[in-house]
Design a protein around this motif. Sequence first.
Motif, PDB file in Angstrom:
ATOM      1  N   UNK A 265       0.804  -1.231   0.000  1.00 12.85           N
ATOM      2  CA  UNK A 265       0.000   0.000   0.000  1.00 12.85           C
ATOM      3  C   UNK A 265       0.832   1.274   0.000  1.00 12.85           C
TER       4      UNK A 265
ATOM      5  N   UNK B  42       0.479   4.087  -2.946  1.00 14.45           N
ATOM      6  CA  UNK B  42       0.071   5.462  -2.638  1.00 14.45           C
ATOM      7  C   UNK B  42       1.217   6.460  -2.779  1.00 14.45           C
TER       8      UNK B  42
ATOM      9  N   UNK C 222       4.333   6.417  -1.292  1.00 14.02           N
ATOM     10  CA  UNK C 222       5.147   6.678  -0.096  1.00 14.02           C
ATOM     11  C   UNK C 222       6.262   5.646   0.016  1.00 14.02           C
TER      12      UNK C 222
ATOM     13  N   UNK D 216       3.805   7.474   7.577  1.00 13.49           N
ATOM     14  CA  UNK D 216       2.438   7.083   7.204  1.00 13.49           C
ATOM     15  C   UNK D 216       2.367   5.598   6.812  1.00 13.49           C
TER      16      UNK D 216
ATOM     17  N   UNK E 180       3.639   3.155   8.471  1.00 15.52           N
ATOM     18  CA  UNK E 180       3.773   2.311   9.662  1.00 15.52           C
ATOM     19  C   UNK E 180       2.748   1.173   9.674  1.00 15.52           C
ATOM     20  N   UNK E 181       3.249  -0.041   9.798  1.00 19.40           N
ATOM     21  CA  UNK E 181       2.357  -1.199   9.866  1.00 19.40           C
ATOM     22  C   UNK E 181       1.874  -1.699   8.522  1.00 19.40           C
ATOM     23  N   UNK E 182       2.240  -1.041   7.434  1.00 18.94           N
ATOM     24  CA  UNK E 182       1.718  -1.431   6.120  1.00 18.94           C
ATOM     25  C   UNK E 182       2.798  -1.894   5.143  1.00 18.94           C
TER      26      UNK E 182
ATOM     27  N   UNK F 126       2.765  -5.633   3.609  1.00 18.37           N
ATOM     28  CA  UNK F 126       1.574  -6.374   4.047  1.00 18.37           C
ATOM     29  C   UNK F 126       0.727  -6.842   2.873  1.00 18.37           C
ATOM     30  N   UNK F 127       0.454  -5.969   1.924  1.00 22.25           N
ATOM     31  CA  UNK F 127      -0.450  -6.335   0.821  1.00 22.25           C
ATOM     32  C   UNK F 127       0.300  -6.545  -0.488  1.00 22.25           C
TER      33      UNK F 127
ATOM     34  N   UNK G  41      -7.087   4.439  -4.819  1.00 21.84           N
ATOM     35  CA  UNK G  41      -5.654   4.673  -4.633  1.00 21.84           C
ATOM     36  C   UNK G  41      -5.214   5.810  -5.558  1.00 21.84           C
TER      37      UNK G  41
ATOM     38  N   UNK H 144       1.990 -15.469   7.217  1.00 22.12           N
ATOM     39  CA  UNK H 144       2.190 -14.321   8.117  1.00 22.12           C
ATOM     40  C   UNK H 144       3.347 -13.509   7.545  1.00 22.12           C
TER      41      UNK H 144
END
Lengths: 515, 133
Positions: free
Chosen positions: A75, A79, A81, A87, A89-91, A94-95, A165, A439
């Motif tokens: 993501x 987007x 970044x 911004x 953080x945590x992404x 992931x996808x 997006x 995971x």
Amino acid sequence: MSRFRTLGGLPLENHYGEPAPGEFPYVRGIHPGMYRDRLWTMRQFSGFASPEETNERYLYLLKQGQTGLSVAFDLPTLMGYDSDDGIALGEVGKCGVPVSSLEDMETVFRGIRLDEVSVSMTINSPANILWAMYLAVAEQQGVPWAAVQGTLQNDILKEYIAQKEFIYPPRPSMKLVTDVIEYSARHTPKYNPVSVSGYHIREAGSTAAQELAFTLRDGLEYVDWALERGLAVDEFAPRLSFFFNVHNDFFEEIAKYRAARVLWAETMRGRYGAREERSWKLRFHTQTAGCSLTWQQPYNNVVRTAIQALAGVLGGTQSLHTNSLDEAYALPGEEAVTLALRTQQIIAHESNVTAVADPLGGSHFVEELTRRLKEEAGAYIARIDAMGGMIPAIERGFPQAEIASASYRYQREIESGERIIVGVNGYAQAEERPLELLRIDEAAGERQVAKLARLRRERANGRVRAALDELKRAADEGRNTMPEVLEAVKAYATVGEICGGLREVYGSWTETAVL
Amino acid sequence: MSQRIRVLVAKPGLDGHDRGAKVIARGLRDAGMEVIYAGLRQSPEMIVNAALQEDVQVIGLSILSGAHNAIVPRVLGLLREKEMDDVAVIVGGTIPDGDAVELKKQGVAGVFQPGAPLEEIAGFIRRWIEGGR
């Protein structure tokens, strides 16, 4: 004697009845021999955690007999970044795979020759940047751009309509899309610079007819902008490609693809006066419907996907992604993705549906559905034309509102029990077998951040600054920005830096939500 | 006549897949609640500020990107800082079972996974509010 026979030995013709596939307006398919001549490309969308792990997965998929690659970005990248932006953080990872600089792109394609495999990249707002990185990697490998095959999604309109997006406002975004189309027409003759996508429109909850209509109308918008840029229609139209969803309604989906081909062929020839046959032919990729997958009884998803994939094939798709059974939960694990690929291989090699083109052509039901979908989509297209095109339609929230209503209606039908989803509101089970899920290693994000810190220290920062300044100047002056984007990525400027620079020139976009 | 329940529906994080959030917003509205739809890419700070300004009893967060473990605790922390612990936070989306248990331990009122009926979610909110929680 034909090698195409039934299991029992009856000889099979290429197609039955008239018209023949490969004949304008291609209701029965764009190639005369369809899958007899060439199977669809089996292309599983993947990318996760880090460039290193994604590269490993690609090498694995190619070894399993997959015939094309399809890159999923994370993501933050989608987007615009960098992995080390607060911004993100945590992404990170992931996808999809995080790609912040050319260095990451080099890693993704390590050991994969870009003239031997066609690569599709699902990226939209920063598509120009990721494409420039891809071309730079090809250059490093000694692959001439003329030999580069693949597809860039680069379809910004459906982002405003459905997937959301977006970075810049619609008009400057369209300018960047057109820069890519123009540059591609001049330098990469075998590359598809846009994949006009209905997939996300459908996932957002549209009907089949809405998916068809909004996608084709988006396609016409790209044609209009490229013509406005001064390109001739036959210079770029042959390289426009499409991407559709395949949902649960078997016959409606097949009719949708048949109607799409006819509408596009007629419009390209009639409305735009395209002379080349390749400009008339609608080529498309298909993905089974992610939104149809259920969390409950996930093994049922294998069956759903198989039925959907079969509809895509009977509808004449040029390439196919089959979803994995665990994708209602997470990105797919290796076993699940292998089973999804095997599903395609079974359809291709065991079912014998590849022997005869458009086997459902001539069915009263399918022909009537084709006609009805064409009519319904045509009416939507006329309404959007009357609004002044897709951008004014988006600005007034028209497609967004149509989709939101359709999606709410669908949900209500499930809630009332009028529509049964097996395992969810019918045939539910209390006890379920847990799945082994992929995971994403949280440390992958930290490693990305460390790599970027090193890159920012070690690269020639003077060259980066000069390239970014030149890019902003090109954007400001309205020139085609691709040469400047290429120079910036080769200087190892990051996605975040380049998007940041363009954002300064173009501004950013916030939507007014339509419920 | 009892006052209508006020709910803020928001999508934190970078993901733009808002089908679920919109369906929930519309469904809760049809169930008689006052729904404020904050929309996309709301930071935890923006969400908590909106909840304060709109004086809501419930915050509904829709997260499909796997970023819930980074985002939800920050929302809960900000609510505590602002002494808004009485606002119920519910989370909807692709939240694995283990993470759902963990989020509830941290103070999330309810977690709703894919396939949860609107009626169940609306019922949960009503019971939570009537229970004076």
